[in-house]
Design a protein around this motif. Structure first.
Motif, PDB file in Angstrom:
ATOM      1  N   ARG A  43       0.857  -1.185  -0.126  1.00 10.81           N
ATOM      2  CA  ARG A  43       0.071  -0.010  -0.283  1.00 10.81           C
ATOM      3  C   ARG A  43       0.732   1.326   0.065  1.00 10.81           C
ATOM      4  NH1 ARG A  43      -4.676   2.134  -1.724  1.00 10.81           N
ATOM      5  NH2 ARG A  43      -4.845   4.102  -0.680  1.00 10.81           N
ATOM      6  N   PHE A  44       1.806   1.326   0.776  1.00  7.35           N
ATOM      7  CA  PHE A  44       2.654   2.493   0.960  1.00  7.35           C
ATOM      8  C   PHE A  44       3.566   2.620  -0.308  1.00  7.35           C
ATOM      9  CE2 PHE A  44       2.489   2.373   5.497  1.00  7.35           C
ATOM     10  CZ  PHE A  44       1.771   3.451   6.025  1.00  7.35           C
ATOM     11  N   ALA A  45       3.714   1.554  -0.977  1.00  2.00           N
ATOM     12  CA  ALA A  45       4.617   1.458  -2.257  1.00  2.00           C
ATOM     13  C   ALA A  45       3.790   1.978  -3.174  1.00  2.00           C
ATOM     14  CB  ALA A  45       5.087  -0.080  -2.541  1.00  2.00           C
ATOM     15  N   LEU A  46       2.407   1.694  -3.089  1.00  5.91           N
ATOM     16  CA  LEU A  46       1.421   2.092  -4.271  1.00  5.91           C
ATOM     17  C   LEU A  46       1.364   3.688  -4.095  1.00  5.91           C
ATOM     18  CD1 LEU A  46      -1.807   0.359  -5.175  1.00  5.91           C
ATOM     19  CD2 LEU A  46      -1.738   2.887  -4.751  1.00  5.91           C
ATOM     20  N   VAL A  47       1.317   4.127  -3.101  1.00  4.65           N
ATOM     21  CA  VAL A  47       1.247   5.669  -2.971  1.00  4.65           C
ATOM     22  C   VAL A  47       2.318   6.193  -3.327  1.00  4.65           C
ATOM     23  CG1 VAL A  47       1.014   7.553  -1.210  1.00  4.65           C
ATOM     24  CG2 VAL A  47      -0.598   5.312  -1.161  1.00  4.65           C
ATOM     25  N   PHE A  48       3.507   5.690  -2.940  1.00  4.90           N
ATOM     26  CA  PHE A  48       4.934   6.131  -3.406  1.00  4.90           C
ATOM     27  C   PHE A  48       4.801   6.380  -5.061  1.00  4.90           C
ATOM     28  CE2 PHE A  48       9.273   5.421  -4.866  1.00  4.90           C
ATOM     29  CZ  PHE A  48       9.696   6.671  -4.128  1.00  4.90           C
ATOM     30  N   LEU A  49       4.711   5.165  -5.756  1.00  4.95           N
ATOM     31  CA  LEU A  49       4.709   5.034  -7.225  1.00  4.95           C
ATOM     32  C   LEU A  49       3.677   5.933  -7.922  1.00  4.95           C
ATOM     33  CD1 LEU A  49       5.377   1.416  -7.784  1.00  4.95           C
ATOM     34  CD2 LEU A  49       6.998   3.108  -7.794  1.00  4.95           C
ATOM     35  N   TRP A  50       2.529   6.184  -7.192  1.00  4.81           N
ATOM     36  CA  TRP A  50       1.559   7.160  -7.861  1.00  4.81           C
ATOM     37  C   TRP A  50       2.082   8.448  -7.706  1.00  4.81           C
ATOM     38  CZ3 TRP A  50      -2.406   6.647 -11.234  1.00  4.81           C
ATOM     39  CH2 TRP A  50      -3.171   7.718 -11.284  1.00  4.81           C
ATOM     40  N   TYR A  51       2.782   8.944  -6.706  1.00  4.39           N
ATOM     41  CA  TYR A  51       3.315  10.263  -6.582  1.00  4.39           C
ATOM     42  C   TYR A  51       4.634  10.269  -7.650  1.00  4.39           C
ATOM     43  CZ  TYR A  51       6.075  14.263  -5.368  1.00  4.39           C
ATOM     44  OH  TYR A  51       6.645  15.395  -4.800  1.00  4.39           O
ATOM     45  N   ILE A  52       5.312   9.426  -7.693  1.00  2.75           N
ATOM     46  CA  ILE A  52       6.484   9.366  -8.625  1.00  2.75           C
ATOM     47  C   ILE A  52       5.819   9.761 -10.119  1.00  2.75           C
ATOM     48  CG2 ILE A  52       8.133   8.135  -9.902  1.00  2.75           C
ATOM     49  CD1 ILE A  52       9.053   9.129  -7.291  1.00  2.75           C
ATOM     50  N   LEU A  53       4.759   9.074 -10.256  1.00  4.58           N
ATOM     51  CA  LEU A  53       4.017   9.085 -11.726  1.00  4.58           C
ATOM     52  C   LEU A  53       3.579  10.440 -12.066  1.00  4.58           C
ATOM     53  CD1 LEU A  53       3.053   7.152 -14.180  1.00  4.58           C
ATOM     54  CD2 LEU A  53       1.114   7.044 -12.827  1.00  4.58           C
ATOM     55  N   THR A  54       2.940  11.055 -11.042  1.00  5.40           N
ATOM     56  CA  THR A  54       1.945  12.296 -11.136  1.00  5.40           C
ATOM     57  C   THR A  54       2.939  13.615 -10.724  1.00  5.40           C
ATOM     58  OG1 THR A  54       1.052  11.790  -8.944  1.00  5.40           O
ATOM     59  CG2 THR A  54      -0.184  11.001 -10.976  1.00  5.40           C
ATOM     60  N   ALA A  55       3.831  13.548 -10.253  1.00  6.86           N
ATOM     61  CA  ALA A  55       4.351  14.634  -9.835  1.00  6.86           C
ATOM     62  C   ALA A  55       5.029  15.618 -10.896  1.00  6.86           C
ATOM     63  CB  ALA A  55       5.809  14.425  -8.797  1.00  6.86           C
ATOM     64  N   ARG A  56       4.365  16.845 -10.921  1.00  4.47           N
ATOM     65  CA  ARG A  56       4.811  17.901 -11.863  1.00  4.47           C
ATOM     66  C   ARG A  56       5.814  18.980 -11.168  1.00  4.47           C
ATOM     67  NH1 ARG A  56      -0.790  18.987 -14.274  1.00  4.47           N
ATOM     68  NH2 ARG A  56      -1.197  18.452 -12.238  1.00  4.47           N
ATOM     69  N   PRO A  57       6.336  19.734 -11.945  1.00  3.89           N
ATOM     70  CA  PRO A  57       6.866  20.939 -11.316  1.00  3.89           C
ATOM     71  C   PRO A  57       5.676  22.016 -11.244  1.00  3.89           C
ATOM     72  CG  PRO A  57       8.118  20.438 -13.203  1.00  3.89           C
ATOM     73  CD  PRO A  57       6.978  19.588 -13.248  1.00  3.89           C
ATOM     74  N   ASN A  58       6.186  22.647  -9.828  1.00  2.00           N
ATOM     75  CA  ASN A  58       5.083  23.819  -9.357  1.00  2.00           C
ATOM     76  C   ASN A  58       3.719  23.077  -9.460  1.00  2.00           C
ATOM     77  OD1 ASN A  58       7.337  25.594  -9.740  1.00  2.00           O
ATOM     78  ND2 ASN A  58       6.980  25.834 -11.804  1.00  2.00           N
ATOM     79  N   SER A  59       3.534  22.059  -8.829  1.00  2.00           N
ATOM     80  CA  SER A  59       2.098  21.506  -8.716  1.00  2.00           C
ATOM     81  C   SER A  59       2.039  20.964  -7.418  1.00  2.00           C
ATOM     82  CB  SER A  59       1.854  20.470  -9.861  1.00  2.00           C
ATOM     83  OG  SER A  59       0.298  19.837  -9.553  1.00  2.00           O
ATOM     84  N   ALA A  60       1.036  21.394  -6.555  1.00  2.00           N
ATOM     85  CA  ALA A  60       0.796  20.815  -5.274  1.00  2.00           C
ATOM     86  C   ALA A  60       0.081  19.725  -5.152  1.00  2.00           C
ATOM     87  CB  ALA A  60       0.341  21.993  -4.365  1.00  2.00           C
TER      88      ALA A  60
END
Length: 949
Positions: free
Chosen positions: A87-104
């Motif tokens: 579960r924690f790995a899923l949340v982490f990978l989702w963040y890696i996938l969706t993180a964008r510059p200047n986006s909160a």
């Protein structure tokens, strides 16, 4: 740091989709292995609930399956612990996938995912048996976090049609399942329908399927990841367009795209929250005025003179003075700070002085907000923000009362001892004012050219008056409209909890709609729909009336930006001064319709709430007409600051947070309906009657907590409350029975409702209320006499209880007709019956001999008690064993009368008085009220209880 391996140099490469699949498989294994084990080992125990067992109930709920029984609980906890890693790995990978510059947003969604995972661990490892409160806190936090997690994942989804499609399906199924889930839970808890909990269980298990299934879809997105960790397709760090990007690009130039297409800044969300809290303070001060004024005519039984303080809200007329208008517009911070006297008024002990301080605060805050709106008239974005804050402040006020069971915790009738949060409220108000006014309003020029159409200032002012009255009288408490449509048991419509949250949702939805679609919200079509809603609320009961109320609620909040934007185009002295004057007229009108027996000219509007609602809608229509003229011009204002287009989004975020808070409150306050009488083993029913003076004590403090304490200590199983209807502006739109019922663990019935023009009656019972009917007794001259005729299930025997308030002393013909009506009503009942009443007669004289007669079949609980005038307890076909009179201290102006009856034993032919020491312990009254008693409550008149064999 990124790995320094070349492509193909990784020693071990695991595709990211297996994180999703491992999470899915282990999560499903946790729940369904526990189900298999539980069904195999403890089938009959886990399908048993508080009302039914097998064969009525034949499938267990999730909580019963994974709860306290060994070994299924252990099996579940082992697998759910294993699930935490993926579960924690899923949340982490989702963040890696969706993180964008200047986006909160990706960070917010990731934080929500972590929080949600921790809350899952909370309700998993802390069961309701371990700690019921903490289990509920973890569970509701998990459910509330599911909404932003789901919406956030949808918004950030990579633009993959297959994944987006599956996510929409799973999200729709999840949230759609909540509707039947809640329905069958209410059928089980409230209506006690056999088999309802089994149906509820199927929907609860479905939620598990859809919840885990929603996260399983990440397997499609994670195919582009390999764990070591290497991005083989370049999909991370903002290189991939998301669904949110596509939607915002499509909506660019439109209201939604302009609102949500910018970045997220914590400083601006803080500004929005401060603005909304400032609006909350306005509504808190305004709504506190009526209940304080009410204290004085309540004691004088007529016009007291203090009613003139209501005129303090027409202070915006002072803005007709140019110098004062300019001063007020440039110094709104000082005005807002001065208005905090209304929150500090709780420190003033003397009622008249407290009222005058509040009156000053009302006048100041009305000027402050009128000047604020007028000062922003040249800057549409900031004007919209102020309107949003003001209207959202009403929503926040309603939620605060929802949380505190219809008392606003920062009112001057509250303090620490009776549930007030005054000090915290004042501290937050100071911060909010300093924050929200640090950018002082600039006068600016009117954005309409001199030749533009502005409509009529008088009509605009009338519209403001109708709007403020409608918002105050119907929406300042989430239970008011529910009280209008309530008709007793069995339940056939909404109840205050949880359906108050539905009213609050309609408020927020209407406000958002009005901001984004002002032309539609201000149209005559919308006005027609709102008028239909008002008509349904006025004329119908149960769900039909409530649906009308929701339509009216949506319309009122939607039209708010339209009417205020139109009003600021004119002199604030005319629009807001005249608006508050119209509001005062409507407030008096809505008091006159019920207080007609005590006010000059009252009979002219007696019982005409329909006239009142018609007048309110006509005033709103006047405002709509003026706004329609203003909107007909060709000029459309453009915001000066291009960054201001995102301002609205922060107020929408605050509204969304408030909506989640209201849902949480509804969940935590949901009635348990598992109440137990005090002396179940002795089959004793202890009953009482009390006139509570509208839950306002002799020193003008809210009295619910003091009432609760004495009712609990007297061990009352059933109590009738009179003078209990507070669902009007002048009484604060309150409902004392909500607090009493929840804290005492009792079923509650109240009525007839506030639109039936009585002072109210209510019934609280530890015994289930099988059926109840509300009556308005004949009252051709004086005030209406309300009655509740209820059938209670007392230890398996059906017993009728009637709670009744007779007309006043000055109208003997009314009381004679009411006596005959009620005597026949009681005489026609074939069941045992108890009357808890306010009769306005002397013992053994006049109408007393009709109440106690062969026609009614009733007996007086103690015919030798000569010192009565108002309160009486009568009974038939029951074994009477005790009677007492208890002093009220300063809670009200009327004592408590209490009786004890034994259910299931035949009524004695010749009941003899006996000393207390011969009475079994379970049939005695509490000893603490002997002598000096406690907190001013003691047995009085004959100084001790009386008992019969």
């Amino acid at each position: 740091m990124a790995p320094k391996f070349k492509d193909g140099d990784a020693v071990v490469a695991v595709n990211g989709k297996w994180v999703s699949w491992s999470h899915t498989v282990v999560a499903y294994a946790a729940f369904f292995s526990a189900l298999v084990v539980g069904m195999s080992l403890h089938f009959h125990k886990i399908v048993q609930n508080e009302h039914y067992g097998y064969p009525d109930e034949w499938f267990p709920s999730v909580s019963a399956t994974i709860g306290d029984r060994y070994p299924e609980r252990s099996v579940f906890q082992v697998f759910i612990a294993i699930t935490s890693g993926p579960r924690f790995a899923l949340v982490f990978l989702w963040y890696i996938l969706t993180a964008r510059p200047n986006s909160a947003l990706p960070k917010i969604v990731a934080g929500t995912g972590i929080f949600r995972t921790l809350m899952c661990g909370g309700w998993t490892y802390v069961t309701s048996t371990d700690d019921h409160d903490w289990h509920d806190i973890f569970m509701i936090s998990y459910l509330v976090a599911t909404l932003p997690w789901t919406l956030g994942c949808l918004a950030l989804s990579p633009n993959n049609r297959r994944a987006v499609k599956y996510r929409k399906i799973m999200a729709s199924l999840f949230f759609g399942t909540l509707v039947p889930l809640i329905y069958y839970f209410i059928q089980h808890k409230v209506h006690k329908v056999a088999g309802a909990y089994t149906r509820y269980a199927f929907f609860e298990w479905s939620l598990i399927l859809f919840d885990v299934g929603f996260d399983a879809i990440t397997a499609i997105d994670f195919e582009g990841f390999e764990l070591v960790v290497r991005d083989v397709k370049g999909v991370s760090r903002g290189q991939l367009k998301t669904t949110a990007d596509a939607v915002l690009e499509k909506e660019k130039g439109k209201p939604v795209g302009n609102t949500f297409g910018e970045g997220f800044f914590w400083s601006e969300i803080t500004d929005a929250a401060a603005d909304v809290y400032n609006g909350f303070v306005f509504w808190s001060i305004l709504t506190s005025l009526g209940v304080q004024i009410w204290y004085f005519p309540l004691w004088s039984m007529g016009i007291s003179g203090y009613e003139v303080v209501l005129l303090s809200c027409i202070a915006p007329f002072l803005l007709a003075i140019p110098g004062l208008r300019s001063l007020a517009t440039k110094n709104t911070r000082i005005l807002h700070l001065l208005s905090l006297a209304g929150l500090l008024a709780y420190k003033v002990q003397e009622p008249a002085s407290r009222l005058l301080v509040t009156g000053f605060a009302v006048s100041t805050t009305c000027i402050a907000w009128s000047a604020t709106f007028f000062g922003e008239r040249g800057q549409a974005a900031r004007l919209d923000a102020r309107i949003l804050a003001w209207a959202a402040g009403l929503t926040m006020s309603s939620i605060a009362k929802f949380a505190c069971r219809t008392n606003n915790p920062i009112w001057p009738i509250m303090h620490a001892e009776n549930g007030g949060w005054n000090k915290l409220g004042i501290a937050l108000a100071v911060f909010a004012i300093l924050r929200s006014t640090r950018r002082s309003a600039t006068p600016g020029s009117d954005y309409l050219p001199s030749t533009g159409k502005k409509g009529s200032p008088v009509l605009a002012g009338l519209g403001i008056g109708g709007l403020i009255f409608a918002m105050h009288s119907l929406l300042s408490d989430s239970s008011t409209m529910i009280a209008w449509v309530w008709e007793g048991y069995p339940i056939r419509g909404p109840i205050a909890v949880p359906h108050g949250a539905v009213t609050i949702f309609a408020m927020g939805a209407g406000l958002v709609y009005g901001v984004f679609n002002p032309r539609l919200a201000g149209s005559w079509t919308a006005f027609g729909l709102g008028s239909i809603g008002a008509a349904f609320l006025t004329c119908y009961s149960h769900w039909t009336g409530f649906y009308g109320g929701l339509v009216l609620t949506f319309y009122l909040l939607a039209v708010t930006p339209v009417l205020i934007s139109s009003a600021v185009r004119h002199s604030p002295a005319v629009t807001f001064g005249l608006g508050f004057l119209a509001y005062v007229f409507l407030v008096l009108f809505h008091v006159w319709v019920v207080a007609y027996a005590f006010v000059p000219g009252g009979p002219l509007v007696r019982e005409h709430t329909d006239w009142l609602m018609t007048t309110m809608m006509l005033l709103l229509g006047a405002g709509v007409f003026s706004a329609s003229v203003s909107n007909s011009g060709p000029t459309k204002h453009k915001p000066v600051n291009p960054n201001s287009k995102r301002t609205k989004s922060y107020y929408v975020y605050v509204l969304a947070a408030l909506q989640l808070l209201s849902v949480s409150i509804a969940y935590l306050r949901f009635p348990t309906n598992d109440y137990v009488p005090y002396h179940k083993e002795d089959k004793v029913a202890t009953v009482g009657i009390w006139t509570i003076h509208f839950a306002l004590d002799n020193n003008m403090w809210s009295s619910e907590r003091r009432m609760r304490d004495v009712i609990k200590e007297l061990e009352l199983d059933v109590i009738g409350l009179l003078e209990s209807d507070n669902q009007r502006i002048i009484m604060g739109n309150r409902d004392a029975t909500q607090f009493l019922a929840e804290d005492l663990g009792m079923y509650v019935d109240f009525g007839p409702g506030p639109n039936k023009h009585t002072w109210g009656s209510a019934l609280l019972s530890k015994f289930p209320i099988v059926n109840s009917t509300h009556h308005l007794l004949p009252s051709p001259v004086g005030e209406l006499a309300p009655a509740i005729h209820a059938t209670l299930d007392m230890y398996g025997e059906m017993v009728d209880v009637v709670v009744f308030h007779s007309g006043q002393e000055e109208d003997p013909e009314d009381r004679r007709l009411q006596t005959e009506y009620l005597s026949h009503l009681m005489g026609d009942s074939p069941r045992p019956l108890i009357l808890l009443s306010y009769l306005v007669t002397k013992p053994l004289e006049g109408n007393y001999n009709t109440y106690v007669s062969e026609t009614s079949g009733m007996k007086d609980i103690d015919p030798t008690d000569w010192d009565r005038w108002c309160e009486y307890i009568l009974y038939k076909k029951l074994k009477r064993t005790g009677y007492a009179r208890v002093s009220r201290d300063t809670i009200t102006d009327t004592e408590i009368q209490v009786g004890k009856f034994v259910i299931g034993e035949p009524e004695a032919e010749d009941e003899l008085r006996v000393p207390e020491e011969t009475v079994p312990q379970g049939r005695r009254f509490p000893a603490m009220f002997r002598g000096q008693g406690v907190r001013g409550h003691r047995y009085h008149v004959f100084d001790e209880p009386r008992y019969w064999q």
